[in-house]
Design a protein around this motif. Structure first.
Motif, PDB file in Angstrom:
ATOM      1  N   THR A  72       0.827  -1.203   0.000  1.00  0.00           N
ATOM      2  CA  THR A  72       0.000   0.000   0.000  1.00  0.00           C
ATOM      3  C   THR A  72       0.861   1.252   0.000  1.00  0.00           C
ATOM      4  N   GLY A  73       0.184   2.379  -0.202  1.00  0.00           N
ATOM      5  CA  GLY A  73       0.850   3.679  -0.208  1.00  0.00           C
ATOM      6  C   GLY A  73      -0.148   4.726  -0.653  1.00  0.00           C
ATOM      7  N   GLY A  74      -0.029   5.933  -0.108  1.00  0.00           N
ATOM      8  CA  GLY A  74      -0.939   7.001  -0.474  1.00  0.00           C
ATOM      9  C   GLY A  74      -0.660   7.540  -1.864  1.00  0.00           C
ATOM     10  N   ILE A  75      -1.499   8.457  -2.300  1.00  0.00           N
ATOM     11  CA  ILE A  75      -1.364   9.046  -3.626  1.00  0.00           C
ATOM     12  C   ILE A  75       0.020   9.685  -3.783  1.00  0.00           C
ATOM     13  N   GLY A  76       0.696   9.364  -4.897  1.00  0.00           N
ATOM     14  CA  GLY A  76       2.006   9.935  -5.169  1.00  0.00           C
ATOM     15  C   GLY A  76       3.160   9.290  -4.433  1.00  0.00           C
ATOM     16  N   SER A  77       2.890   8.187  -3.722  1.00  0.00           N
ATOM     17  CA  SER A  77       3.956   7.545  -2.932  1.00  0.00           C
ATOM     18  C   SER A  77       4.912   6.725  -3.792  1.00  0.00           C
ATOM     19  N   GLY A  78       4.383   6.178  -4.893  1.00  0.00           N
ATOM     20  CA  GLY A  78       5.208   5.324  -5.748  1.00  0.00           C
ATOM     21  C   GLY A  78       4.948   3.846  -5.557  1.00  0.00           C
ATOM     22  N   LYS A  79       3.796   3.483  -4.970  1.00  0.00           N
ATOM     23  CA  LYS A  79       3.532   2.053  -4.743  1.00  0.00           C
ATOM     24  C   LYS A  79       3.402   1.290  -6.055  1.00  0.00           C
ATOM     25  N   THR A  80       2.903   1.939  -7.097  1.00  0.00           N
ATOM     26  CA  THR A  80       2.795   1.267  -8.397  1.00  0.00           C
ATOM     27  C   THR A  80       4.180   0.964  -8.955  1.00  0.00           C
ATOM     28  N   SER A  81       5.115   1.878  -8.749  1.00  0.00           N
ATOM     29  CA  SER A  81       6.498   1.641  -9.200  1.00  0.00           C
ATOM     30  C   SER A  81       7.105   0.461  -8.459  1.00  0.00           C
ATOM     31  N   VAL A  82       6.843   0.375  -7.154  1.00  0.00           N
ATOM     32  CA  VAL A  82       7.337  -0.759  -6.370  1.00  0.00           C
ATOM     33  C   VAL A  82       6.705  -2.051  -6.864  1.00  0.00           C
ATOM     34  N   ALA A  83       5.400  -2.006  -7.157  1.00  0.00           N
ATOM     35  CA  ALA A  83       4.712  -3.192  -7.677  1.00  0.00           C
ATOM     36  C   ALA A  83       5.352  -3.661  -8.977  1.00  0.00           C
TER      37      ALA A  83
END
Length: 200
Positions: free
Chosen positions: A13-24
């Motif tokens: 998880t991660g809030g908006i703009g955190s970069g969780k999609t990049s980590v995924a």
């Protein structure tokens, strides 16, 4: 979900703009399977006939235009109506949970990642073996979203204000990746997390 399924599921998880999609995406490049809850929810609201009818009953026929989920109309309603938002979540999230269970049955690896913005808010971390939070300084997150979505500083700030505070998420998370600098640093931090996870 049955108990043995939770042992290999890691909440991401991660809030908006955190970069969780990049980590995924880094995790996928390292061979891990990632279930994108938020993306699947966008599909399910257009595919599940029972859910579609319930959403129309809650928010009106305008919730769909020509059979397609009217995201802006729905967002305008629920953004300032906490009760409506909670009711909508109680419709969508069980449908996503069923979809996730079916996805898990088709993947048999040591760790599976469940990406969701509301991991802690919905208590989903309690069903996971471990949880990973991706975070960044608020100004960094706001600038990223401004650059990405063309929103104003205040527009992004309003979204962040409605999310669980980062300090609370950090307390709840088993692992935290701080994403305040370059993509290369994010890759290093993610691979370091993978080593720690594999050592468990």
């Amino acid at each position: 979900m049955e108990e043995q399924r939770t042992r290999n599921i890691v909440g991401l998880t991660g809030g908006i703009g955190s970069g969780k999609t990049s980590v995924a995406e880094i995790l996928e490049s390292e061979g891990f399977a990632v279930y994108y809850s938020d993306d699947r929810a966008k599909d399910i609201v257009n595919e599940d006939e029972v859910l579609i009818q319930k959403i129309k009953e809650l928010l009106g026929e305008k919730a769909y235009v020509d059979g397609v989920y009217n995201r802006k109309y729905v967002s305008d309603i629920v953004f300032n109506d906490k009760s409506k938002l909670e009711q909508l979540n109680h419709l969508i999230h069980p449908a996503v949970a069923i979809d996730f269970e079916n996805w898990v049955k088709n993947h048999d690896t040591r760790f599976l990642f469940k990406e969701t913005a509301l991991l802690f808010e919905l208590g989903l971390h309690k069903k996971c073996f471990k949880s990973l939070l991706v975070t960044a300084d608020e100004n960094t997150r706001i600038k990223r979203v401004m650059d990405r979505d063309g929103k104003t500083y205040r527009e992004v700030e309003k979204v962040i204000e409605k999310q669980m505070p980062e300090r609370e998420k950090i307390k709840k998370a088993d692992f935290v990746i701080y994403n305040n600098s370059s993509f290369q640093d994010l890759e290093i931090a993610t691979k370091d997390f993978i080593e720690k996870l594999n050592s468990l």
